[in-house]
Write an enzyme that holds these catalytic residues in place. Sequence first.
Site, short mmCIF file in Angstrom:
data_model
loop_
_atom_site.label_atom_id
_atom_site.label_comp_id
_atom_site.label_asym_id
_atom_site.label_seq_id
_atom_site.Cartn_x
_atom_site.Cartn_y
_atom_site.Cartn_z
N LYS A 105 0.85 -1.19 0.00
CA LYS A 105 0.00 0.00 0.00
C LYS A 105 0.89 1.25 0.00
O LYS A 105 1.47 1.63 1.00
CB LYS A 105 -0.91 0.00 1.24
CG LYS A 105 -1.99 1.06 1.14
CD LYS A 105 -1.92 1.91 2.36
CE LYS A 105 -2.17 3.35 2.33
NZ LYS A 105 -1.88 4.22 1.27
N GLU A 130 9.36 17.47 14.14
CA GLU A 130 9.73 17.32 12.72
C GLU A 130 8.86 18.24 11.87
O GLU A 130 7.63 18.16 11.92
CB GLU A 130 9.53 15.86 12.28
CG GLU A 130 10.05 15.62 10.88
CD GLU A 130 9.81 14.19 10.40
OE1 GLU A 130 8.67 13.71 10.57
OE2 GLU A 130 10.74 13.58 9.88
N GLU A 166 9.90 2.67 10.48
CA GLU A 166 10.88 3.75 10.25
C GLU A 166 10.09 5.04 10.23
O GLU A 166 9.19 5.21 9.41
CB GLU A 166 11.60 3.56 8.90
CG GLU A 166 12.56 2.39 8.86
CD GLU A 166 13.74 2.54 9.81
OE1 GLU A 166 13.97 3.65 10.34
OE2 GLU A 166 14.41 1.53 10.05
N CYS A 219 13.57 12.06 5.76
CA CYS A 219 13.59 11.71 7.19
C CYS A 219 14.99 11.91 7.75
O CYS A 219 15.17 12.06 8.95
CB CYS A 219 13.14 10.27 7.36
SG CYS A 219 14.01 9.15 6.26
P1 NAD Z 1 2.06 8.98 7.00
O1 NAD Z 1 2.27 8.30 8.31
O2 NAD Z 1 1.00 9.99 6.89
O3 NAD Z 1 1.73 7.88 5.89
C1 NAD Z 1 2.57 6.78 5.66
C2 NAD Z 1 1.75 5.66 5.06
O4 NAD Z 1 0.83 5.19 6.05
C3 NAD Z 1 0.90 6.09 3.86
O5 NAD Z 1 0.89 5.07 2.89
C4 NAD Z 1 -0.48 6.26 4.48
O6 NAD Z 1 -1.52 6.12 3.56
C5 NAD Z 1 -0.47 5.13 5.49
N1 NAD Z 1 -1.49 5.26 6.55
C6 NAD Z 1 -2.07 6.38 7.03
N2 NAD Z 1 -2.98 6.07 7.98
C7 NAD Z 1 -2.97 4.72 8.11
C8 NAD Z 1 -3.68 3.80 8.94
N3 NAD Z 1 -4.62 4.19 9.81
N4 NAD Z 1 -3.40 2.50 8.80
C9 NAD Z 1 -2.46 2.05 7.94
N5 NAD Z 1 -1.77 2.88 7.12
C10 NAD Z 1 -2.03 4.20 7.21
O7 NAD Z 1 3.48 9.55 6.55
P2 NAD Z 1 3.81 10.43 5.25
O8 NAD Z 1 3.28 11.82 5.47
O9 NAD Z 1 3.43 9.70 4.01
O10 NAD Z 1 5.41 10.45 5.27
C11 NAD Z 1 6.14 11.41 5.97
C12 NAD Z 1 6.73 10.82 7.21
O11 NAD Z 1 7.50 9.67 6.88
C13 NAD Z 1 7.68 11.73 7.94
O12 NAD Z 1 7.43 11.71 9.33
C14 NAD Z 1 9.06 11.13 7.66
O13 NAD Z 1 10.04 11.40 8.61
C15 NAD Z 1 8.74 9.69 7.58
N6 NAD Z 1 9.78 8.95 6.84
C16 NAD Z 1 10.64 8.17 7.57
C17 NAD Z 1 11.66 7.48 6.94
C18 NAD Z 1 12.60 6.61 7.73
O14 NAD Z 1 13.22 5.73 7.14
N7 NAD Z 1 12.74 6.81 9.03
C19 NAD Z 1 11.80 7.57 5.55
C20 NAD Z 1 10.92 8.38 4.85
C21 NAD Z 1 9.89 9.06 5.51
#
Ligand code: NAD
Length: 479
Positions: free
Chosen positions: A172, A380, A247, A281
């Site tokens: 997903k 962040e 992550e 990130c």
């Molecule tokens: P997000 O948490 O909003 O979404 C991530 C994923 O989770 C998306 O596919 C989203 O649709 C899904 N999601 C949302 N609600 C859900 C639920 N209730 N159940 C299951 N899945 C659900 O994050 P984002 O805005 O897409 O990404 C940005 C964040 O990602 C930042 O905090 C960034 O630091 C982090 N990030 C971390 C790393 C790492 O390796 N540490 C790498 C890249 C991004």
Amino acid sequence: MILLRKNLIDGEWLGEAGSRNINPSNTNDVVGEYASAGPEEAKQAIAAAKAAFPAWSRSGPLARHAVLKKASDEIMARKDEIGRALAREEGKTLAEGVAETIRAAQIFDFFAGETLRLSGELVPSVRPGVGVELTREGVGVVGIITPWNFPIAIPAWKIAPALAYGNTIVFKPAELVPESAWTIVDILHRAGLPKGVLNLVMGKGSVVGQAMLDSPDINAISFTGSVGTGKRVAAASVEHMRKFQLEMGGKNPFVVLDDADLAVAIDCAINGAYFSTGQRCTASSRLIVTEGIHDRFVEAMKERLDKLVIGDALDGKTQIGPVVDQTQLKQDEDYIAIGRQEGAELAFGGDRLERGTPGFYLQPALFVGSNNAMRISREEIFGPVANVIRVKDYDEALAVANDTPFGLTSGICTTSLKHATHFKRNSEAGMVMVNLPTAGVDFHVAFGGRKGSSYGSREQGRYAMEFYTTVKTAYTFAG
Ligand code: NAD
């Protein structure tokens, strides 16, 4: 005519147009329309992955090698086209889009090789006449949930090891970047994966993602995204007693000491804080600078920031593309306002920019006069916003660097071997950089953080095996 991309469930492309993908450099440009799965489709995908697991997990290494190698070759051959589509939907520059695509190809190549290097252990038992074998088996159905900021690399570094070690997948991707996700799945599907081994369910996190979390038939979830969603993944996974790996966010420090080479420090800070529009990130959003070099560092940063070319991601001259969407832009602007209210001084940028097309353009922002207790230092932001924290000496710099709920990456710029060595040993981060930007890592070694940034075993390189396999210990008495 607008392109329509469907979900892949049990080897069939299914679904009707559910969401539109908009180019953040030009909001008049519709990249395509994408199917949006509901809970029923998620269930079908999970059932298909479950049914496909026994055969795929027992397939020989050559079958898995062939698919992964073929995928790597096609991604590499199409790097310019795929990289351009990535830049168009996410807003990172063309150069960054192509580099990320190359990285995805390298990851598939690496794990193609790993399929031929699987091994176990054979040890004598404490009981005479008994042999003990330790082998690794696939975990089962793996749920892969990814964010928008690395639309092809993050899916690649989860899908490649999952397949290499014999798992089946329900994938997903983030709603904002379905084109890159669809492309990688299309390539793997055509490379010869049996039906049901890899299923794509594009759609809302709260709907299709949640259906994955709630399913007892998903045996492991690898998640990258925000801390809030990560906690939901954790709670649901504990409920189902499944393996999970998270992550999440970062508030990564970059320390500049008095003895640093100023040119190196500026290169690292500009790259680490602002490239990819600060939406990494691993971005260095806290610049911790000792007082002897502080004023020269700030002046040189302002000079360099003034020269950066901010514009359309698809223009080859652009160095910083737009922010990914309206919501993220608002978050960036809100934090710029918070920084001012908290008493930090905005030394550069922070304004919206007009360009030839309607897009989410923001001038990179640099705060000075900030301290580590401010919200801009602790939370962040995930945009092109960084703040300089002035400190007395190395000891204070290290203490400030470690004073954060996160622990993904950290960096130091110094010509002192003593301080570099001490920092590598004592920085509370999963990845530490010396005279390098905090962002930008190799594809063949472990990736991950500590504290609030990560949970579970490491991703990438050989360390990925820990998550995507489970160990079996078998005893044989041969008489
Ligand atoms: P997000 O948490 O909003 O979404 C991530 C994923 O989770 C998306 O596919 C989203 O649709 C899904 N999601 C949302 N609600 C859900 C639920 N209730 N159940 C299951 N899945 C659900 O994050 P984002 O805005 O897409 O990404 C940005 C964040 O990602 C930042 O905090 C960034 O630091 C982090 N990030 C971390 C790393 C790492 O390796 N540490 C790498 C890249 C991004």
